[in-house]
Each structure stands twice: as structure tokens, then as C-alpha cells.
Design an enzyme around this catalytic site. Structure first.
Site, PDB file in Angstrom:
ATOM      1  N   SER A  12       0.942  -1.148   0.078  1.00 37.76           N
ATOM      2  CA  SER A  12      -0.231  -0.107   0.008  1.00 37.76           C
ATOM      3  C   SER A  12       0.861   1.186  -0.187  1.00 37.76           C
ATOM      4  O   SER A  12       1.766   1.491  -0.944  1.00 37.76           O
ATOM      5  CB  SER A  12      -1.033  -0.091   1.160  1.00 37.76           C
ATOM      6  OG  SER A  12      -1.910   1.015   1.024  1.00 37.76           O
ATOM      7  N   ASP A  50      -9.496  -3.852  -5.786  1.00 37.18           N
ATOM      8  CA  ASP A  50      -9.035  -2.882  -4.829  1.00 37.18           C
ATOM      9  C   ASP A  50      -9.608  -1.460  -4.884  1.00 37.18           C
ATOM     10  O   ASP A  50      -9.235  -0.732  -6.087  1.00 37.18           O
ATOM     11  CB  ASP A  50      -7.586  -2.837  -4.820  1.00 37.18           C
ATOM     12  CG  ASP A  50      -6.888  -2.142  -3.563  1.00 37.18           C
ATOM     13  OD1 ASP A  50      -7.491  -1.386  -2.730  1.00 37.18           O
ATOM     14  OD2 ASP A  50      -5.498  -2.210  -3.256  1.00 37.18           O
ATOM     15  N   HIS A  89      -8.153  -4.971  -1.317  1.00 33.08           N
ATOM     16  CA  HIS A  89      -7.099  -4.364  -0.810  1.00 33.08           C
ATOM     17  C   HIS A  89      -6.274  -5.394  -0.048  1.00 33.08           C
ATOM     18  O   HIS A  89      -4.905  -5.381   0.251  1.00 33.08           O
ATOM     19  CB  HIS A  89      -7.050  -3.113  -0.247  1.00 33.08           C
ATOM     20  CG  HIS A  89      -5.917  -2.291   0.122  1.00 33.08           C
ATOM     21  ND1 HIS A  89      -5.183  -1.550  -0.795  1.00 33.08           N
ATOM     22  CD2 HIS A  89      -5.206  -1.967   1.184  1.00 33.08           C
ATOM     23  CE1 HIS A  89      -4.299  -1.059  -0.191  1.00 33.08           C
ATOM     24  NE2 HIS A  89      -4.454  -1.137   1.008  1.00 33.08           N
TER      25      HIS A  89
END
Length: 698
Positions: free
Chosen positions: A551, A637, A671
Site C-alpha cells: 500500500s 482494490d 486491498h
């Protein structure tokens, strides 16, 4: 590595954008069109390529998966937590992907939580929700809300079966097992019940995926009759809703990255107007917890690392100090119980718990034995209790659950997560491993902590392989954690290090401030300094060091690949935020406007634009010798869109074609990657096999 498969080549379709007089060509912007068959075809080709290039690791992946599976007690049961007349807990069953949510009635005279040694159901168990049943017919399942009403009758729960974090909210009658017709699509995290359980509050998002509305739903009525209780118009702010532990107030939290405002509704009067506890002031953050006649206020008004105060719950006004600001001791949250307050904090790079008896000004900190550890509160749903439950772990100690007597200060170990013998039959012993704290020196002279774990006796001559992990954004701290899958690396002689770089919160609010906005590059140079330190200290060598992050930590991976490609033998970037400038320039994308206080607003400020352009990975790919790169992403995501790593890998191939770059896209996940536990173990085995291959240990 096998090379029979052709390397996918993304077509170039130049598109121009102009900002502050700067014209930039983006050849791969077309990959952002999710429903374009060419996009799907390209991602599929990349997956096929990655599978072919890693086919020689299939046996190793299977071995790593088996080592993880064997060490985990697959049929297991959490420590039950008491709420009202029930013990609530979760179970897992061998062979099943998802947890089962359960409860069992409290028996006469029962004070300690019931125990199941082998993880089998407790006698008298009620199954409230079975994730395996909810997942039938789906490749993905995420549970958002899971909220039992105060009277124990209703269960509000929400599910996402796509991975895009759009949840469908439902209500189940726990007395009959019936799921009501009340069904609300496209909800966000967060729910709260009224005192009489007749009303449920929930949250929805706007088109940019910003949680902006709190709704009131009356049980037994259609969603079309629901009422908006609060709507936040400022695009920098998001909203959340929760019920206080005392069950007296519904809190509506309105927050940007640097400013907050809290509204309250008496839980006994759910149709009442939300009342503001303290009006928002730019740069002032505060949170609210209810305790008796007062609201507790944890705030940073003139207190960089936060202070604790209180105000009247009947007529909120001035804040009366309780725990003064102490620079270097970051107060992170406060939890109220009838006779005690508990503050979660961090100091000297470690987490801690501080107890303040009600009516007293004398507090004490709970002591812990190891030099490196992490501690945090577990489930504590009861307001009137004399016990505190918390979780404890370190890099060598499996996660443990303790009950702490708030009066006698006696600590009782309720459960240490078992680590079973691996396929070789060897019992796990923490004494077989060792953990260390090192300090690297950053370019500007700042000392940056590093936490390390390795197998006892690992040589310090530079010959060991090493994985260095980092994040460094949003004040999120990468506190030491135990990992069963990591044992497979440690047992093969690999050192695992966590770089506690600026942008995180490990050393307080200033540590975060020095790694954001126009100081963001400190995050990247800190990480490189940590990597160089590990080599200088003979933990490893540059050609045996793999970096890993996800991320915002994936942005870190892309940035250090450009900044110091010679420092690493490989880089794993998971759901990486590598096209940050283009994303932050587009306010129509999810989360962009709320992110401007973290990264800056390049649309409005040419200095921010120039600064971001100088570090964002996609913008700064050059014709250098990059280390091998594995990028892992998810098609659904919502937080970091799949096209960011797809564009990045395409540009790397075009600009530095001599490199070894792989892209793996989970086509049915979000995600956090695959949702089932066996699937997530397989994903970790895939990544670890690639790492071992880069280290020459496959």
C-alpha cells in the site's frame, strides 16, 4: 528462472496532462479502464507470465504452505469475551476458510471464560454467523459490521463478496435465526444501536468512496424509509459512528487527517439531534469517550503528543486536564470502564497501557518483560468490570491474551496462540530465536530504529539473507508482531527486519510529521539508511537483501527502487501506491481529496506538485539496473487501484528492459488480498518462495 514465456508488452497510447505549466505524457493511462477487454487481457497475460516464470518454485511454494498449515491449529477457538449474559467468541474448523461467530450463555457462578482445549464447540453453543456459509458461491468474503444489540436479540452484520469494500448490511434475529427483510446495500464500516435496540445507525459513502453520511434505520422497516442523521459536506472529512462502551451515547466522529469534530446522540433518544461536543478547529484533533457524568477528551490542542482531559457530558464546554502532555509519550486512545480508565500509549518506540483509577490522579503503567514487544487492548465489551483484557506479542513470542485485574494488578494468561510442530516434527521454542533493536543513522543525522529477528546463531558475517519491511505513512506504526509463516524464512537462515521509518508513529507525532507532505522523502531516505546499516553491521549484504512493503509501503518500495537500486537484490511491492501523483491529481478518484492533508494538494500548489513529481515511482523510472521486482495487486482494490502497479511494471519494462519484473493480479480480491485463510497462506507462500529464490535459498 524459466524464460519460455514471452514478456507481456503493454501498448503505448500517449495521453497528455498539463499542470502548473508542466506537460507530462502518460503512455499507460489506458490501463485504468477497468471494463476494457484489452485491460483484462493484459492483466491475464501478466498473470500467465508470472506463473510461468515462477513455475520452478511450485514445489517450494507447496512446502512453505504446508509448513504454515502444520504449525497452525486449524480447529481453534478464541478466548470468549463476556457481554451481558453471554460469552462471545469465534471458532475455526480444519479445512474451512472462514471463521464461525458464536456465543454461549453464562452459567451460574461462572466468572472465568470457558475453555476448549482442542478448539471444538463449547457445550450449549449458538452459532450466530458462519462465514463459510456466507461465502458459498463466492471466491471472496469480507465481514464488515458485526454488532450485537445491547439486549442481545439482534445481530447487525454486513458482507462484501467482491473485494471492493461495498458492504450489504443485514439484521438477524438471534432468537429465531431469521434474517430480516431489512437489507441495505452499499454501506461502509461502522454501526451503532439505540439503547432499546429499535434503531440501527450506519454509514454510506459518496461517489469518491468517502464515508460522508450517517443514517438511522428503524428495525422492521424498508431501507427506503431510512433517515440521514448527519451529512458531511467538506470533502476533506470522513465520518464514522459507534456506541460508547457505557451504551449511553452514539458517537458520530467527523475527521480529516488533521482536524476532528464529534457529535453525540443519547442512545435512549435515537431521533434526537446530534450535539457537537467541541466545534472543529483546523489542526486540532480530539476523540471522545463517555465516563459517568463526563466526556473524556483525548486531544492535541497545544499538546503535540496528545493529552487527556474531560468535560461535562450534560453541557460540554471547557476541557479540564487529567493527564498533561508529555513530549515523547504519545497518548493514542482512552477506554473508559466504570471504575477505571485505560490509556493506550507509546514511548521510546514501544506500546504501553496506563491505568487511572476513577476519582484518582495517580496512574500506573503495566510492565512487560521483553525489550521489544507490542501490546494492545483486546475485546473489552463490558463497562462495569474489574478486569482488562489485552493482547501481547513480540517477534519471538506468539500472540497471547491476558486478563489483568485492575485492582490487584494480577495478570492471568488466558491463552497463548499455539504453534504446532512443523512437518519435521520439531517443537516451536522461542529460545531458538533472538530479537534485536538496532539504530540506523539517516542522512540528516536522525537515529532510526530497526527491529530484527533471526534464528539463534545466525552468523553476523554478511552471509545471511535478509528481508527488510517498511511502511512509513499515516502515523501507522509497524509494531513487532509474530508470524508463523515467517518461521519458514528464519529457519532457512533469513533475518527479518522492520524499519521504523519517519512517516509512521513509532516515536510520536513528530516522527509522523517529519515523514509527510514536503518532508515525505525522509521516509525513503530513512529506509535506505536502514538497509545500508544492516549491511554495515554485517547482518546481510546488498546482494542478499530483499525489501518488502504494501500500500503506502508499496510507494516506499517504488521510491527506494529509484533512489537506491543497488541496495537490494529484490523488492516485493504489494498493492503499491506507485502512481501517487496522477492519483492525487484526480479528485474524482476514491480517497483523493481526503489524502491532500497527508501528501499535499498538487492541483493547487505548484511546490507540492514539483515535490511529488520528484519522488513518485511511476514518474521517476529511469534506465538503470533495477533489482528484481514482484508487484502484487488486486483487481477490485478500492484503496490503491490495480492500474497503478500495472502501469509501473509496464513503464519499467519499456525504460529499463534488462530488469526482471513480475506482476501478479488477484482478479477477485480487494486491498487485503485473498479473504480465505488457506488462500492467504498460499499467497504468502508464493511471496516467500520468490524471496527465497532471490536470496539463493530456493
Amino acid at each position: 528462472m524459466t524464460t519460455e514465456t514471452p514478456v507481456p508488452v503493454a501498448k503505448r497510447v500517449p495521453s497528455e496532462r498539463v499542470h502548473h505549466g508542466d506537460t507530462v505524457v502518460d503512455e499507460y493511462a489506458w490501463l485504468a479502464t477497468k471494463d476494457d477487454p484489452e485491460t483484462v487481457a493484459y492483466l491475464t497475460a501478466e498473470n500467465d507470465h508470472t506463473e510461468a516464470r515462477t513455475a520452478h518454485l511450485a514445489d517450494l511454494r507447496a512446502t512453505l504452505f504446508e509448513e504454515t498449515r502444520r504449525r497452525i491449529q486449524e480447529t481453534d477457538l478464541s478466548v470468549p469475551a463476556r457481554k451481558g449474559g453471554y460469552w462471545y467468541y469465534t471458532r475455526t474448523v480444519e479445512g474451512q476458510q472462514y471463521a464461525v461467530q458464536c456465543r454461549r450463555a453464562v452459567r451460574d457462578g461462572e466468572t472465568d471464560p470457558p475453555v476448549s482445549v482442542d478448539g471444538t464447540p463449547l457445550e450449549g453453543e449458538e452459532v450466530l454467523l458462519d462465514g463459510n456459509q456466507l461465502a458459498e458461491g463466492h471466491d471472496f468474503l469480507s465481514l464488515g459490521a458485526y454488532d450485537v444489540s445491547p439486549d442481545g436479540r439482534w445481530l447487525a452484520y454486513s458482507t462484501d463478496v467482491e473485494g471492493n469494500e461495498r458492504y450489504t448490511l443485514r439484521v438477524k434475529d438471534l432468537t429465531t435465526g431469521e434474517v430480516l427483510a431489512d437489507e441495505i446495500p452499499d454501506t461502509f464500516y461502522g454501526t451503532a444501536w439505540s439503547a432499546d435496540a429499535s434503531v440501527l445507525f450506519y454509514v454510506t459513502v459518496d461517489d469518491a468512496w468517502r464515508p460522508n453520511r450517517v443514517w438511522r434505520h428503524t428495525i422492521g422497516t424498508p431501507a427506503s424509509a431510512d433517515v440521514v442523521v448527519y451529512e458531511e459536506p467538506d470533502e476533506r472529512f470522513w465520518v464514522g459512528v459507534e456506541l460508547t462502551r457505557s451504551e449511553r451515547f452514539v458517537l458520530i466522529d467527523v475527521h480529516s487527517k488533521i482536524t476532528s469534530e464529534v457529535r453525540v446522540i443519547p442512545a435512549a433518544n435515537p431521533t434526537g439531534e446530534p450535539a457537537v461536543v467541541a466545534p472543529r478547529r483546523q489542526g486540532v484533533e480530539y476523540s471522545v469517550e463517555h465516563h459517568g457524568h463526563r466526556f473524556l477528551i483525548l486531544h492535541n490542542d497545544g499538546a503535540e503528543d496528545f493529552a487527556l482531559a474531560y468535560t461535562s457530558a450534560d453541557a460540554p464546554g471547557d476541557w479540564v486536564p487529567m493527564i498533561e502532555h508529555s513530549p515523547g509519550t504519545r497518548l493514542e486512545s482512552v477506554d473508559a470502564f466504570a471504575d477505571h480508565l485505560v490509556v493506550s500509549l507509546r514511548s521510546n518506540g514501544l506500546t504501553g497501557l496506563r491505568v487511572l483509577p476513577a476519582g484518582s490522579t495517580e496512574w500506573y503503567d503495566i510492565d512487560f518483560p521483553e525489550p521489544i514487544y507490542s501490546v494492545g487492548l483486546d475485546a473489552n465489551p463490558e463497562y462495569r468490570t474489574g478486569q482488562l483484557r489485552f493482547r501481547y506479542a513480540s517477534l519471538i513470542s506468539p500472540e497471547s491474551v491476558y486478563d489483568f485485574d485492575l485492582v490487584t494488578r494480577e495478570m492471568v494468561l488466558r491463552r497463548r496462540k499455539p504453534v504446532l510442530p512443523g512437518p519435521d516434527g520439531r517443537e516451536f521454542d522461542p529460545a531458538d530465536y533472538e530479537q534485536h533493536r538496532e539504530w540506523a543513522l539517516a542522512d540528516d543525522g536522525t537515529r532510526v530504529p530497526i527491529s530484527l529477528v533471526c534464528r539463534a546463531g545466525t552468523p553476523r558475517d554478511g552471509s545471511a539473507g535478509c528481508v527488510i519491511y517498511g511502511y512509513g505513512s499515516y502515523e501507522a506504526s509497524m509494531d513487532p508482531w509474530f508470524s508463523v509463516a515467517r518461521l519458514s524464512l528464519l529457519d532457512r537462515g533469513v533475518v527479518f527486519a522492520v524499519a521504523h521509518i519517519r512517516g509512521g508513529g513509532e516515536l510520536g507525532r513528530r516522527w509522523y510529521e517529519e515523514g509527510k507532505l514536503l518532508a515525505k522523502k525522509n521516509t525513503f531516505t530513512d529506509f535506505v539508511a536502514c538497509a545500508r546499516h544492516l549491511v554495515k553491521a554485517n547482518w546481510t549484504a546488498a546482494d542478499r537483501l530483499v525489501a518488502r512493503g504494501g500500500s503506502a509501503g508499496g510507494l516506499l518500495m517504488g521510491a527506494v527502487a529509484n533512489l537506491a537500486p543497488d541496495a537490494f537484490a529484490g523488492i516485493v511491492a504489494q498493492v503499491p501506491f506507485v502512481d501517487a501523483l496522477n492519483t492525487i491529481l484526480d479528485p474524482s478518484l476514491p480517497l483523493t481529496v481526503t489524502e491532500w492533508e497527508e501528501w499535499g494538494n498538487p492541483l493547487a500548489d505548484p511546490e507540492v506538485y514539483g515535490y511529488m513529481k520528484s519522488y513518485t515511482p511511476y514518474e521517476n523510472v529511469t534506465a538503470v539496473d533495477y533489482p528484481a521486482i514482484l508487484a502484487v495487486t488486486s483487481f477490485n482494490d478500492t484503496r490503491v487501484l490495480y492500474h497503478e502497479p500495472a502501469k509501473w511494471i509496464a513503464r519499467l519494462r519499456a525504460v529499463a528492459p534488462q530488469g526482471d519484473y513480475l506482476l501478479k493480479t488477484e482478479m477477485g480480491a480487494g486491498h487485503s488480498g485473498p479473504s480465505g485463510r488457506y488462500d492467504s497462506w498460499k499467497e504468502e507462500a508464493f511471496v516467500n518462495a520468490w524471496i527465497l529464490d532471490r536470496l539463493g535459498l530456493s
